[in-house]
Design a protein around this motif. Structure first.
Motif, PDB file in Angstrom:
ATOM      1  N   LEU A  19      15.039 -32.863  -5.976  1.00 29.59           N
ATOM      2  CA  LEU A  19      13.695 -32.304  -6.086  1.00 29.59           C
ATOM      3  C   LEU A  19      13.674 -30.792  -6.292  1.00 29.59           C
ATOM      4  N   GLN A  20      14.821 -30.157  -6.356  1.00 26.19           N
ATOM      5  CA  GLN A  20      14.825 -28.716  -6.604  1.00 26.19           C
ATOM      6  C   GLN A  20      14.591 -28.383  -8.074  1.00 26.19           C
ATOM      7  N   ASP A  21      14.701 -29.371  -8.959  1.00 22.94           N
ATOM      8  CA  ASP A  21      14.502 -29.151 -10.383  1.00 22.94           C
ATOM      9  C   ASP A  21      13.009 -29.211 -10.737  1.00 22.94           C
ATOM     10  N   GLU A  22      12.527 -28.205 -11.472  1.00 23.04           N
ATOM     11  CA  GLU A  22      11.108 -28.117 -11.810  1.00 23.04           C
ATOM     12  C   GLU A  22      10.631 -29.285 -12.670  1.00 23.04           C
ATOM     13  N   LYS A  23      11.452 -29.756 -13.584  1.00 24.29           N
ATOM     14  CA  LYS A  23      11.062 -30.883 -14.444  1.00 24.29           C
ATOM     15  C   LYS A  23      10.891 -32.147 -13.610  1.00 24.29           C
ATOM     16  N   ARG A  24      11.797 -32.374 -12.669  1.00 22.05           N
ATOM     17  CA  ARG A  24      11.672 -33.544 -11.799  1.00 22.05           C
ATOM     18  C   ARG A  24      10.449 -33.416 -10.899  1.00 22.05           C
ATOM     19  N   GLN A  25      10.139 -32.206 -10.481  1.00 19.09           N
ATOM     20  CA  GLN A  25       8.918 -31.990  -9.697  1.00 19.09           C
ATOM     21  C   GLN A  25       7.692 -32.375 -10.527  1.00 19.09           C
ATOM     22  N   GLN A  26       7.678 -31.965 -11.797  1.00 15.92           N
ATOM     23  CA  GLN A  26       6.555 -32.305 -12.681  1.00 15.92           C
ATOM     24  C   GLN A  26       6.419 -33.814 -12.842  1.00 15.92           C
ATOM     25  N   ILE A  27       7.545 -34.485 -13.032  1.00 15.58           N
ATOM     26  CA  ILE A  27       7.526 -35.938 -13.194  1.00 15.58           C
ATOM     27  C   ILE A  27       7.017 -36.602 -11.916  1.00 15.58           C
ATOM     28  N   LEU A  28       7.494 -36.155 -10.773  1.00 17.73           N
ATOM     29  CA  LEU A  28       7.087 -36.759  -9.507  1.00 17.73           C
ATOM     30  C   LEU A  28       5.590 -36.558  -9.252  1.00 17.73           C
ATOM     31  N   VAL A  29       5.098 -35.360  -9.488  1.00 20.44           N
ATOM     32  CA  VAL A  29       3.667 -35.100  -9.294  1.00 20.44           C
ATOM     33  C   VAL A  29       2.842 -35.987 -10.235  1.00 20.44           C
ATOM     34  N   LEU A  30       3.279 -36.112 -11.471  1.00 23.47           N
ATOM     35  CA  LEU A  30       2.595 -36.975 -12.429  1.00 23.47           C
ATOM     36  C   LEU A  30       2.572 -38.420 -11.931  1.00 23.47           C
ATOM     37  N   LEU A  31       3.704 -38.896 -11.443  1.00 27.27           N
ATOM     38  CA  LEU A  31       3.777 -40.280 -10.967  1.00 27.27           C
ATOM     39  C   LEU A  31       3.024 -40.481  -9.649  1.00 27.27           C
ATOM     40  N   CYS A  32       2.810 -39.418  -8.903  1.00 26.50           N
ATOM     41  CA  CYS A  32       1.967 -39.530  -7.701  1.00 26.50           C
ATOM     42  C   CYS A  32       0.495 -39.663  -8.096  1.00 26.50           C
ATOM     43  N   ARG A  33       0.121 -39.059  -9.205  1.00 24.61           N
ATOM     44  CA  ARG A  33      -1.270 -39.139  -9.693  1.00 24.61           C
ATOM     45  C   ARG A  33      -1.554 -40.458 -10.382  1.00 24.61           C
ATOM     46  N   GLU A  34      -0.579 -40.944 -11.139  1.00 23.95           N
ATOM     47  CA  GLU A  34      -0.733 -42.191 -11.894  1.00 23.95           C
ATOM     48  C   GLU A  34      -0.066 -43.324 -11.128  1.00 23.95           C
ATOM     49  N   LYS A  35      -0.581 -44.523 -11.286  1.00 19.12           N
ATOM     50  CA  LYS A  35      -0.001 -45.653 -10.561  1.00 19.12           C
ATOM     51  C   LYS A  35       1.430 -45.929 -11.027  1.00 19.12           C
ATOM     52  N   GLN A  36       1.605 -46.030 -12.328  1.00 15.12           N
ATOM     53  CA  GLN A  36       2.929 -46.254 -12.905  1.00 15.12           C
ATOM     54  C   GLN A  36       2.904 -45.882 -14.373  1.00 15.12           C
ATOM     55  N   LEU A  37       4.057 -45.432 -14.873  1.00 16.09           N
ATOM     56  CA  LEU A  37       4.159 -44.998 -16.264  1.00 16.09           C
ATOM     57  C   LEU A  37       5.515 -45.391 -16.834  1.00 16.09           C
ATOM     58  N   THR A  38       5.549 -45.553 -18.156  1.00 23.18           N
ATOM     59  CA  THR A  38       6.807 -45.787 -18.854  1.00 23.18           C
ATOM     60  C   THR A  38       7.414 -44.435 -19.247  1.00 23.18           C
ATOM     61  N   VAL A  39       8.647 -44.463 -19.699  1.00 19.81           N
ATOM     62  CA  VAL A  39       9.305 -43.247 -20.176  1.00 19.81           C
ATOM     63  C   VAL A  39       8.492 -42.621 -21.313  1.00 19.81           C
ATOM     64  N   ASN A  40       8.028 -43.456 -22.242  1.00 16.53           N
ATOM     65  CA  ASN A  40       7.246 -42.935 -23.373  1.00 16.53           C
ATOM     66  C   ASN A  40       5.942 -42.298 -22.907  1.00 16.53           C
ATOM     67  N   GLN A  41       5.284 -42.892 -21.939  1.00 17.72           N
ATOM     68  CA  GLN A  41       4.035 -42.322 -21.424  1.00 17.72           C
ATOM     69  C   GLN A  41       4.297 -40.975 -20.746  1.00 17.72           C
ATOM     70  N   ILE A  42       5.360 -40.906 -19.966  1.00 12.71           N
ATOM     71  CA  ILE A  42       5.707 -39.640 -19.307  1.00 12.71           C
ATOM     72  C   ILE A  42       6.006 -38.573 -20.351  1.00 12.71           C
ATOM     73  N   THR A  43       6.784 -38.952 -21.368  1.00 15.09           N
ATOM     74  CA  THR A  43       7.147 -38.020 -22.435  1.00 15.09           C
ATOM     75  C   THR A  43       5.902 -37.490 -23.153  1.00 15.09           C
ATOM     76  N   SER A  79       6.051 -43.550  -8.115  1.00 18.59           N
ATOM     77  CA  SER A  79       6.574 -42.779  -6.980  1.00 18.59           C
ATOM     78  C   SER A  79       6.779 -43.739  -5.808  1.00 18.59           C
ATOM     79  N   ASP A  80       7.805 -43.465  -5.037  1.00 18.14           N
ATOM     80  CA  ASP A  80       8.135 -44.285  -3.866  1.00 18.14           C
ATOM     81  C   ASP A  80       8.661 -43.335  -2.801  1.00 18.14           C
ATOM     82  N   LEU A  81       7.748 -42.664  -2.131  1.00 19.50           N
ATOM     83  CA  LEU A  81       8.118 -41.557  -1.249  1.00 19.50           C
ATOM     84  C   LEU A  81       8.120 -41.905   0.234  1.00 19.50           C
ATOM     85  N   GLU A  82       7.893 -43.159   0.570  1.00 22.77           N
ATOM     86  CA  GLU A  82       7.804 -43.524   1.990  1.00 22.77           C
ATOM     87  C   GLU A  82       9.057 -43.129   2.767  1.00 22.77           C
ATOM     88  N   ASP A  83      10.222 -43.483   2.273  1.00 25.52           N
ATOM     89  CA  ASP A  83      11.473 -43.138   2.976  1.00 25.52           C
ATOM     90  C   ASP A  83      11.686 -41.630   3.021  1.00 25.52           C
TER      91      ASP A  83
END
Length: 105
Positions: A19-43, A79-83
């Motif tokens: 999670l120290q990488d900014e791109k991964r942070q962006q992806i995680l925040v996006l996936l927290c907002r959206e229920k689920q996305l494909t690679v193409n949708q994220i891109t 996103s699956d952040l429970e653990d």
């Protein structure tokens, strides 16, 4: 007590590292907002190339902060952040105990 806190830190080192990488942070925040996305949708929603998104998703899956489900030919990421949140709460409690013990010395 400090030894216990260090052990907790070690268990979460993979989460912290990924999670120290900014791109991964962006992806995680996006996936927290959206229920689920494909690679193409994220891109299409982020300024990250498809191969880079795939790479980041693999690292995040390995760290346990995402889950993936297959529907037909598509893989949907969410996103699956429970653990991770449970680990963070445990770390916070341990650090607070360490600080309280420091004040009692």
């Amino acid at each position: 007590m400090v030894e216990q806190t260090l052990e907790i830190f070690k268990r979460g080192s993979k989460i912290l590292s990924v999670l120290q990488d900014e791109k991964r942070q962006q992806i995680l925040v996006l996936l927290c907002r959206e229920k689920q996305l494909t690679v193409n949708q994220i891109t299409s929603l982020l300024p990250i190339s498809r191969p880079a998104v795939s790479h980041h998703l693999k690292l995040m899956l390995d760290a346990g902060v995402l889950s993936v489900s297959q529907v037909g030919l598509e893989r949907y990421y969410s996103s699956d952040l429970e653990d991770a949140l449970d680990w963070l709460k445990e770390l916070t409690r341990s650090l607070e105990e360490d600080l309280e013990n420091k004040g009692n010395k």
